[in-house]
Design an enzyme around this catalytic site. Structure first.
Site, PDB file in Angstrom:
ATOM      1  N   SER A  24      -3.748   2.791  -1.058  1.00  4.72           N
ATOM      2  CA  SER A  24      -4.417   2.607   0.241  1.00  4.72           C
ATOM      3  C   SER A  24      -3.416   2.014   1.210  1.00  4.72           C
ATOM      4  O   SER A  24      -2.354   1.540   0.811  1.00  4.72           O
ATOM      5  CB  SER A  24      -5.593   1.645   0.095  1.00  4.72           C
ATOM      6  OG  SER A  24      -5.125   0.307   0.054  1.00  4.72           O
ATOM      7  N   ASP A  25      -3.724   2.028   2.497  1.00  6.41           N
ATOM      8  CA  ASP A  25      -2.904   1.229   3.392  1.00  6.41           C
ATOM      9  C   ASP A  25      -3.411  -0.212   3.309  1.00  6.41           C
ATOM     10  O   ASP A  25      -4.421  -0.497   2.672  1.00  6.41           O
ATOM     11  CB  ASP A  25      -2.919   1.783   4.825  1.00  6.41           C
ATOM     12  CG  ASP A  25      -1.668   1.336   5.588  1.00  6.41           C
ATOM     13  OD1 ASP A  25      -0.984   0.405   5.113  1.00  6.41           O
ATOM     14  OD2 ASP A  25      -1.368   1.887   6.653  1.00  6.41           O
ATOM     15  N   TRP A  26      -2.680  -1.079   3.954  1.00  5.56           N
ATOM     16  CA  TRP A  26      -2.929  -2.517   3.795  1.00  5.56           C
ATOM     17  C   TRP A  26      -4.394  -2.870   4.122  1.00  5.56           C
ATOM     18  O   TRP A  26      -4.806  -2.817   5.286  1.00  5.56           O
ATOM     19  CB  TRP A  26      -1.993  -3.303   4.714  1.00  5.56           C
ATOM     20  CG  TRP A  26      -2.106  -4.780   4.560  1.00  5.56           C
ATOM     21  CD1 TRP A  26      -3.187  -5.557   4.897  1.00  5.56           C
ATOM     22  CD2 TRP A  26      -1.127  -5.653   4.016  1.00  5.56           C
ATOM     23  NE1 TRP A  26      -2.934  -6.865   4.600  1.00  5.56           N
ATOM     24  CE2 TRP A  26      -1.678  -6.955   4.062  1.00  5.56           C
ATOM     25  CE3 TRP A  26       0.159  -5.490   3.507  1.00  5.56           C
ATOM     26  CZ2 TRP A  26      -0.975  -8.074   3.616  1.00  5.56           C
ATOM     27  CZ3 TRP A  26       0.847  -6.600   3.076  1.00  5.56           C
ATOM     28  CH2 TRP A  26       0.284  -7.877   3.116  1.00  5.56           C
TER      29      TRP A  26
END
Ligand code: BGC
Length: 764
Positions: free
Chosen positions: A302-304
């Site tokens: 996932s992104d942050w």
């Protein structure tokens, strides 16, 4: 699973790094496995090994592999401070750390991971975007080189240094197509065009991953941000994206596909929603396209915090639903949102998530850990001697200088002011960026532990070295990057009067582009253009260096400077590279990979637009056509634009035939002659236009290019091949088709500077 098989796996994972074969054998004998069995078992495929490990894991340990935590610094989002990180790692509840660098620190955490029950090694991820210790030009600058070998080499060296510093995974390349320079992250990609960006994506993945994962200087690449993050509405970071599937497939997905074709190990999903569905919970993108149609067998991170952020998107109610949405959609690893840690086991127990989904995600991650060789030696990237050696390798600086020179775009050169003669007597070097050191690194540099910035060549230092004793250098700062103080103008004008030529270095601060750095005003900040205005009163020739992470608007400079070099942010070797270009030790060859607008009001503007029903074809006619009443129809600088100290003449276009069918090819050759006085390089660009399609087709599309070196006076013939692939597009049903009909063929030095044209026909 048999006891023997288990035994072997125990041997592999309980004795990592233990070189002593006798000890290994003794250990295995204790486990009652024969030597022959070991040999055959060692030959087992990675998939079998992965299964063996998976079979030993509890549900909590499986969920643990899907978690990525931040180490203690460099955060790009809210950090969940976790006093229990050590115990979580000891208990097998973490699969990867990010922002943890250096052999000492990675060794420390890996040692803790080795205390866990199954001793599954950690992955160490880092944003190695344009260099590790050696900083290369920002990616958008490098893209101006159109030099795939140089770009691959820069990624190769970054991987070599990063892997020597304990890292085995970079969150790069960013392959988002970006057509809005207000978007701060435009600096991280390769610009607006899917063809060029795909070639560059391929080169970067190959560069990071080298020949194969598991080689000591290879790190996993990560194609991000999947998908269409670059199309955030209004260029505002983290914003929504609204686009047709056709546009997605035709423009935004190709660089991701190219990354996949290059063997990219991982993908990262994105913060944005697409048509209302957050990418992180987007099954169509992740399961259907990436893991389905494209058969991607690596893993998606996932992104942050983006799993948790789906609550803000309003598509899920809480962390429990967020985790359900993400794992169902195909997101394998959770970067920092803790949604998986807190909810996934419960979701399985509640029957909401089949354990098979968790198993699949875990297997994908374990597979990469095996491929990297971490099960054989979890400390393979933690060799302090190698770290020291690679971080001080002088070849790296040479490569950085080479690609930096190739990234500088010559936008204007009135009266052949450049290159300077080596006999020039006095230069006034003026501006807020002349003596800056760290600014040259641009955004997304890596702060390598224990390494200061003294190895960065400032612009002043570069010029001093180049000018030697014969040329006198004068300096004045003139003003700051932003703010409205003009007190320094008088001194600047005074030294300009004493000089034969002025160089003015202006632009953005490096932290004005990058993540969360979208801007509504992309003019040169502060009073820097006023400083130029003041300097023009001296009547001296002025070369302006524009330092920036994005295309900026600088019409006063464009009209009044004698010469302009767009230097972007060039990294460690900025000063030397700029000096090389100023004095003609390198003849600029770069071309813009993105359109430079005349004003913010012209955005979005890109070369490969549709014709529309009422095309605007000239600035003299605005009679009910598709144009702004108060602006030119042309950008300031078009895609593919960039000058050289030489001139190149295009002639003699020959086509092998004028008709082809889909299984056929046409060869097109042109002769390029360097008619200038300097040896140089030219990037020869081939554009096509499909004149009539079942859906509208762009007025031109880049379909090939060749970068060639020509000595002064030399001519060379370049040949392009037109095949079915170059004529194909996604039709209304998302089928990749080449439709019969007529095509325009254009070969030129930019998307607007077309030198040779012809037509051909694709027959039934
Ligand atoms: C960025 C990613 C980056 C990650 C880790 C996020 O905010 O969008 O591109 O890889 O942070 O630093």
């Amino acid at each position: 699973m048999s006891f023997q098989r288990k035994g072997l796996i125990f041997a592999k994972i309980y004795l990592p790094g233990m070189k002593n074969a006798i000890l290994n054998i003794l250990f295995i004998l204790v486990l009652n496995i024969s030597f022959l069995q070991i040999l055959s078992a060692q030959k087992r495929s990675i998939d079998q090994k992965v299964d063996s490990v998976l079979n030993l894991m509890t549900l909590d340990e499986k969920v643990g592999q899907l978690n990525q935590y931040n180490d203690d610094w460099t955060a790009t989002g809210p950090v969940t401070i976790d006093s229990n990180k050590v115990s979580q790692i000891e208990n097998g509840k973490v699969g990867s750390l990010l922002n943890c660098m250096g052999t000492e620190r990675t060794r420390k955490w890996q040692t803790i991971a080795m205390k866990s029950r199954l001793k599954i090694p950690l992955l160490f991820g880092q944003d190695v975007i344009h260099g590790y210790k050696t900083t290369f030009p920002i990616p958008l600058a490098e893209a101006c080189s159109w030099d795939l070998e140089a770009i691959e080499l820069s990624a190769r060296i970054s991987a070599t240094e990063a892997s020597a510093g304990g890292i085995n995974w970079t969150f790069a390349p960013m392959v988002d197509i970006a057509r809005d320079p207000r978007w701060g992250r435009v600096m991280e990609g390769a610009g607006e065009d899917p063809y060029l960006a795909s070639k560059i994506a391929y080169a970067r993945v190959k560069g990071f991953q080298g020949d194969k994962l598991g080689d000591i200087n290879s790190i996993m690449a990560c194609a991000k941000h999947f998908a269409a993050y670059g199309a955030a509405i209004g260029g505002r970071d983290y914003n929504s994206v609204d686009m047709s599937n056709r546009l997605l497939w035709e423009i935004y997905l190709p660089p991701f596909k190219a990354s996949l074709d290059a063997g990219v190990a991982t993908f990262m999903n994105s913060f944005n929603d697409i048509n209302g569905i957050p990418s992180t919970g987007n099954k169509y993108l992740q399961r259907d396209i990436l893991k389905g149609i494209w058969k991607f067998d690596g893993f998606i991170v996932s992104d942050w915090g983006s799993i948790g952020e789906m609550i803000n998107h309003g598509t899920v109610k809480n962390g429990y639903e967020a985790a359900l949405s993400a794992i169902t959609a195909g997101c394998d690893m959770d970067m920092e949102s803790r949604s998986y840690t807190n909810n996934l086991a419960q979701l399985v127990k509640d029957g909401k998530v089949p354990v098979g989904l968790v198993n699949d995600a875990v297997k994908r991650i374990l597979k990469k850990k095996f491929e990297l060789g971490l099960f054989d030696d979890p400390f393979k990237y933690c060799n302090t001697d190698r770290e020291h050696k690679e971080l001080n390798n002088p070849d790296h600086a040479n490569a950085a200088r080479d690609v930096a020179r190739k990234s500088i775009v010559l936008l204007k050169n009135q009266n052949h002011l450049l290159p300077f003669s080596k006999n020039i007597k006095t230069i006034a070097f003026i501006g807020p960026l002349v003596k800056e050191v760290n600014q040259n690194k641009g955004f997304w540099d890596v702060s390598v532990p224990g390494v200061d910035s003294s190895y960065i060549v400032s612009q002043w230092e570069g010029l001093q070295k180049k000018a030697g004793n014969k040329t006198k250098l004068l300096y004045a700062k003139g003003c700051s990057i932003d703010g409205d103080n003009k007190d320094g103008f008088v001194e600047a004008v005074n030294i300009a009067k004493q000089a034969d030529v002025v160089i003015l270095s202006i632009g953005e601060r490096r932290d004005m582009t990058g993540e969360a750095k979208s801007r509504s005003n992309i003019n040169i900040p502060g009073v820097q253009e006023d400083l130029l205005k003041a300097l023009t009163t001296t009547g001296k020739p002025i070369v302006v260096l524009i330092n920036a992470g994005r295309p900026m608007v600088f019409n006063y400079t464009a009209d009044n400077a004698s010469a302009i070099l767009y230097t972007w942010w060039l990294g460690s070797e900025a000063g030397d590279a700029i000096a090389d270009v100023l004095f003609g030790d390198y003849n600029p060859s770069a071309k813009l990979p993105i359109t430079f607008p005349l004003s913010v009001g012209q955005i979005p503007i890109y070369y490969s637009h549709f014709n529309t029903g009422r095309p605007a074809v000239s600035d003299d006619n605005r009679f009910y056509n598709s144009s702004y009443n108060d602006l030119s129809i042309y950008p300031k600088y078009e895609f593919g634009y960039g000058l050289s100290y030489s001139t190149f003449v295009y002639s003699n276009m020959l086509m092998s035939k004028k008709k082809m069918n889909v299984n056929d090819q046409i060869e097109v050759s042109v002769t390029i002659t360097n008619t200038g006085q300097y040896d140089g390089e030219e990037i020869v660009q081939l554009y096509l236009r499909d004149l009539v399609g079942s859906i509208a087709r762009p007025v031109e599309e880049l379909k090939d290019f060749k970068k060639i070196k020509l000595q002064a006076g030399q001519g060379k013939t370049v040949t392009f091949v037109i095949d079915r692939e170059k004529l194909s597009f996604y039709n209304q049903k998302l089928q990749w088709v080449a439709e019969p009909g007529e095509f325009d063929l254009m070969i030129g030095a930019s998307s607007r500077d077309i030198r040779l044209r012809d037509t051909f026909e694709l027959t039934e």
